[in-house]
Design an enzyme around this catalytic site. Structure first.
Site, short mmCIF file in Angstrom:
data_model
loop_
_atom_site.label_atom_id
_atom_site.label_comp_id
_atom_site.label_asym_id
_atom_site.label_seq_id
_atom_site.Cartn_x
_atom_site.Cartn_y
_atom_site.Cartn_z
N SER A 137 2.64 -2.83 -2.20
CA SER A 137 1.36 -2.17 -2.53
C SER A 137 1.00 -2.50 -3.98
CB SER A 137 1.55 -0.66 -2.38
OG SER A 137 0.53 0.06 -3.06
N TYR A 150 5.06 7.72 -3.31
CA TYR A 150 4.57 6.47 -2.73
C TYR A 150 4.79 5.31 -3.71
CZ TYR A 150 1.36 3.22 -0.34
OH TYR A 150 0.82 2.14 0.30
N1 LIG Z 1 -4.48 0.40 3.82
C1 LIG Z 1 -4.27 0.07 2.56
O1 LIG Z 1 -5.21 0.09 1.75
C2 LIG Z 1 -2.90 -0.35 2.10
C3 LIG Z 1 -2.78 -0.90 0.81
C4 LIG Z 1 -1.52 -1.30 0.36
C5 LIG Z 1 -0.43 -1.17 1.19
N2 LIG Z 1 -0.56 -0.64 2.44
C6 LIG Z 1 0.65 -0.56 3.27
O2 LIG Z 1 0.42 -1.22 4.48
C7 LIG Z 1 1.25 -0.65 5.51
C8 LIG Z 1 0.39 -0.32 6.72
O3 LIG Z 1 -0.57 0.65 6.32
P1 LIG Z 1 -1.95 0.91 7.11
O4 LIG Z 1 -2.99 1.09 6.08
O5 LIG Z 1 -2.12 -0.09 8.19
O6 LIG Z 1 -1.63 2.37 7.71
P2 LIG Z 1 -1.97 3.07 9.10
O7 LIG Z 1 -1.81 4.51 8.83
O8 LIG Z 1 -3.26 2.57 9.66
O9 LIG Z 1 -0.79 2.56 10.06
C9 LIG Z 1 0.54 2.91 9.84
C10 LIG Z 1 1.29 2.87 11.16
O10 LIG Z 1 2.67 3.20 10.86
C11 LIG Z 1 3.13 4.11 11.86
N3 LIG Z 1 4.24 4.91 11.33
C12 LIG Z 1 4.19 5.91 10.41
N4 LIG Z 1 5.41 6.44 10.22
C13 LIG Z 1 6.26 5.74 11.03
C14 LIG Z 1 7.64 5.83 11.31
N5 LIG Z 1 8.43 6.75 10.71
N6 LIG Z 1 8.18 4.97 12.20
C15 LIG Z 1 7.39 4.04 12.82
N7 LIG Z 1 6.08 3.93 12.63
C16 LIG Z 1 5.52 4.78 11.74
C17 LIG Z 1 1.91 4.95 12.21
O11 LIG Z 1 2.06 5.60 13.48
C18 LIG Z 1 0.79 3.90 12.19
O12 LIG Z 1 0.64 3.30 13.46
C19 LIG Z 1 1.92 0.57 4.86
O13 LIG Z 1 3.22 0.21 4.46
C20 LIG Z 1 1.05 0.85 3.65
O14 LIG Z 1 1.75 1.51 2.63
C21 LIG Z 1 -1.76 -0.23 2.91
#
Ligand SMILES: NC(=O)c1ccc[n+]([C@@H]2O[C@H](COP(=O)([O-])OP(=O)(O)OC[C@H]3O[C@@H](n4cnc5c(N)ncnc54)[C@H](O)[C@@H]3O)[C@@H](O)[C@H]2O)c1
Length: 255
Positions: A137, A150
């Site tokens: 991130s 986080y």
């Molecule tokens: N969206 C952003 O802007 C952003 C930016 C930087 C990093 N990220 C990172 O990208 C990754 C994906 O994020 P996203 O935005 O797609 O989120 P999201 O919430 O759309 O999807 C996350 C998925 O992870 C699953 N999940 C949560 N806890 C879990 C567990 N204990 N075991 C298995 N599955 C689990 C959820 O059910 C969901 O399907 C994360 O690691 C997040 O920190 C996201």
């Protein structure tokens, strides 16, 4: 022989986009998610759902991870790529973060990288080939206020990526991480679902990313796909910024 790709958190957002990208390009996808219905929905969107697999997995639970990986090995006999993508976010300062919230964030975002990697490595080491891609991130490198657990977890993801690259690179396994900017997913929308409203906040994120827009899951999926493949054969221990330039700027633009 098609590659077998495990993607955690494949029921939504970046994980779902990544699962669909690999599946469209001919790989076999394992969509692992704590929400198995969401993982099944992702697989149902592929052109050949029976070739792929949706599986329940809580990435913060050792037994659940071991069972998920055992079921993949039993069905396909190999694991070529692991995408450690599942993550959760709580926006709180340290002193208002309870110990159990701290543990939940650290275990889901960082402990999961240890658990899932430890579970697939024996197979990859035997194959003498494999790629592990972790999702870090911008908070791994810089931060905003009130996001202590986080930020700590994502800083750890970059350090662990480097370590795994050192330890397993000579053994044929490449570990790298991707640093996504603000990507339009359920996580981003629920984090900004207060204050000015979601659309105004998304527009705000678009303004602070020099590219002038919020990212889409496919923007990150394409980078993960590249990192997993032969065109990235010499890339090891890297943190690839796919953030629309967010971390390149010293100050946000003035209007
Ligand atoms: N969206 C952003 O802007 C952003 C930016 C930087 C990093 N990220 C990172 O990208 C990754 C994906 O994020 P996203 O935005 O797609 O989120 P999201 O919430 O759309 O999807 C996350 C998925 O992870 C699953 N999940 C949560 N806890 C879990 C567990 N204990 N075991 C298995 N599955 C689990 C959820 O059910 C969901 O399907 C994360 O690691 C997040 O920190 C996201």
């Amino acid at each position: 022989m098609t590659r077998v790709i495990i993607i955690t958190g494949a029921g939504s957002g970046i994980g779902q986009g990544t699962a669909l990208t690999f599946a469209e390009r001919g790989d076999t996808v394992v969509a692992a998610d704590i929400d198995v219905t969401a993982a099944q929905h992702t697989i149902s969107r592929t052109s050949e759902p029976t070739a792929h697999m949706a599986v329940h997995c809580d990435v913060s639970d050792e037994l659940s991870v071991q069972q998920m990986v055992a079921s993949v090995r039993a069905r396909y006999g190999r694991i070529d790529v692991l995408v450690n993508n599942a993550g959760i976010l709580i926006s709180k300062p340290l002193h208002l973060t309870s110990w159990s919230e701290w543990q939940r964030i650290l275990n889901t975002n960082l402990g999961s990288v240890y658990l899932c990697s430890a579970a697939v490595l024996p197979t990859m080491l035997k194959q003498q080939t494999g790629a592990i891609i972790n999702i870090a991130s911008p908070h791994s490198f810089a931060t905003t206020t009130n996001i202590a657990a986080y930020a700590a977890s994502k800083g750890g993801v970059v350090a662990l990526t480097r370590q795994m690259a050192m330890d397993y690179g000579r053994l044929g396994i490449r570990t790298n991480c991707v640093v996504p900017g603000a990507i339009d997913t359920a996580m981003l929308r629920s984090d900004i679902a207060h204050g000015d409203g979601v659309e105004a906040s998304l527009a705000g994120w678009a303004r602070v990313q020099p590219i002038g827009r919020v990212g889409q899951p496919a923007d990150i999926a394409n980078v993960i796909y590249w990192l997993a493949g032969p065109d990235a054969a010499f890339v090891l221990g890297a943190a690839i910024h796919a953030d629309g330039g967010m971390l390149a700027q010293l100050t946000p633009p003035t209007e």
